[in-house]
Design an enzyme around this catalytic site. Structure first.
Site, PDB file in Angstrom:
ATOM      1  N   GLY A  13       0.814  -1.218  -0.016  1.00 32.35           N
ATOM      2  CA  GLY A  13      -0.091   0.000   0.015  1.00 32.35           C
ATOM      3  C   GLY A  13       0.726   1.453  -0.007  1.00 32.35           C
ATOM      4  O   GLY A  13       1.969   1.192  -0.541  1.00 32.35           O
ATOM      5  N   LEU A  14       0.375   2.232   0.668  1.00 27.08           N
ATOM      6  CA  LEU A  14       1.060   3.648   0.788  1.00 27.08           C
ATOM      7  C   LEU A  14       1.390   4.390  -0.555  1.00 27.08           C
ATOM      8  O   LEU A  14       2.417   4.914  -0.848  1.00 27.08           O
ATOM      9  CB  LEU A  14       2.310   3.447   1.487  1.00 27.08           C
ATOM     10  CG  LEU A  14       2.184   3.029   2.982  1.00 27.08           C
ATOM     11  CD1 LEU A  14       3.531   2.877   3.684  1.00 27.08           C
ATOM     12  CD2 LEU A  14       1.406   4.122   3.914  1.00 27.08           C
ATOM     13  N   CYS A  15       0.438   3.916  -1.643  1.00 18.95           N
ATOM     14  CA  CYS A  15       0.452   4.511  -2.884  1.00 18.95           C
ATOM     15  C   CYS A  15      -0.952   5.523  -3.290  1.00 18.95           C
ATOM     16  O   CYS A  15      -1.128   5.183  -4.561  1.00 18.95           O
ATOM     17  CB  CYS A  15       0.866   3.397  -3.934  1.00 18.95           C
ATOM     18  SG  CYS A  15      -0.230   2.191  -3.863  1.00 18.95           S
ATOM     19  N   GLY A  16      -1.200   6.041  -2.413  1.00 23.58           N
ATOM     20  CA  GLY A  16      -2.222   6.837  -2.841  1.00 23.58           C
ATOM     21  C   GLY A  16      -3.634   6.166  -3.011  1.00 23.58           C
ATOM     22  O   GLY A  16      -3.941   5.008  -2.439  1.00 23.58           O
ATOM     23  N   ALA A  39       3.013   6.729  -8.046  1.00 25.60           N
ATOM     24  CA  ALA A  39       1.917   7.157  -6.979  1.00 25.60           C
ATOM     25  C   ALA A  39       2.480   7.173  -5.722  1.00 25.60           C
ATOM     26  O   ALA A  39       2.153   8.027  -4.787  1.00 25.60           O
ATOM     27  CB  ALA A  39       0.883   6.206  -7.140  1.00 25.60           C
TER      28      ALA A  39
END
Length: 287
Positions: free
Chosen positions: A87-90, A242
């Site tokens: 995760g942590l990609c907007g 992203a």
């Protein structure tokens, strides 16, 4: 108002978070450049083989490969969902999921069942929660896509299409436009439609050596492999872009929060000093 010690603890915590997001931003920027180079290097081959395969769909030949056979959508559709492992990609994965949900609703209204192959942990978890039939999945691709690892899970869905269990196969991924923009797409992979990539409906004629069956079989296998590899490469480039943008935004927000907390801390410190001075002055006046 919170005490000065509590505010200092919050400031330290946010500063540590800011260091982490800054480091993640720099790592994502480094990986993004490599992923973009890999994606751009694969694009010309993918576009060319797709054009040739599209023209082949109108070729005048006695042999007709199963990938070229169109059939009505009345039983089941297959979906290859390409997402990130982390995760942590907007909103990268969320935007793609919205597109997929819209298509799933259309297929559900038409009374079609679904079979899904998931590439990436996020897509696998999403389809599990949705209760969709997952025939295969692949996780932990790392930073470099390996075609030999992709073929196994994909082949299960392709075999179902050849056997007639699945009427059409779609692929959903995020297409890289530029560093600030990534576009979620859901497009048809099989059966091959020449018009989808700009091929006209006019008949084509080829000379095959040694024979049409061998050439067409090998070409269409390479076509599927190239498109799936390109989709994964595009998704990886989009993911790193992203993530870099998301971590930069998180670092900027953390610095803003630190500034606000320091202002609150200075106000609390000034209030404490003013209170102490007032007590000293009051005590001196009483004496």
């Amino acid at each position: 108002m919170p005490s000065g010690k509590e505010i200092r603890t919050k400031i330290k915590s946010v500063e540590n978070t800011c260091k982490i997001t800054k480091a993640m931003q720099m790592v994502a920027a480094s990986k993004m450049r490599k992923a973009q180079d890999r994606m751009r290097a694969a694009r010309p081959y993918g576009e060319k083989i797709r054009r040739v395969a599209a023209n082949l769909s109108h070729a005048l030949t006695d042999y007709r490969h199963p990938f070229l056979s169109h059939r009505p959508l009345n039983k089941k559709v297959g979906l290859i969902l390409v997402t990130s492992d982390k995760g942590l990609c907007g909103g990268l994965n969320s935007n793609l999921f919205r597109q997929v949900i819209a298509r799933m609703k259309e297929w559900d209204k038409a009374g079609l069942k679904m079979a899904v192959t998931c590439i990436g942990n996020k897509g696998f978890g999403f389809m599990q929660r949705a209760g969709v039939n997952i025939v295969s999945h692949l996780e932990g691709l790392g930073d470099t896509p390996r075609l030999e690892r992709l073929i196994g899970p994909i082949k299960i869905l392709l075999d179902q299409f050849v056997s007639g269990e699945v009427d059409a196969v779609y692929i959903a991924n995020t297409r890289f436009i530029n560093t600030m923009r990534q576009e979620p797409v859901v497009e048809q992979l099989l059966p091959l439609a020449g018009e989808a990539v700009g091929s006209g409906k006019s008949a084509w004629d080829y000379l095959y050596e040694p024979e049409a069956k061998n050439v067409i079989d090998d070409l269409l296998v390479r076509y599927v492999e190239a498109l799936i590899y390109q989709s994964v490469a595009e998704n990886m480039a989009s993911e790193q872009s992203a993530r870099m943008v998301a971590m930069k935004s998180a670092s900027d927000n953390a610095r803003k929060v630190i500034g606000d907390l320091k202002l609150v801390y200075n106000k609390a410190r000034q209030a404490a000093i003013t209170k102490e001075l007032s007590e000293i002055v009051g005590g001196a006046a009483a004496v």
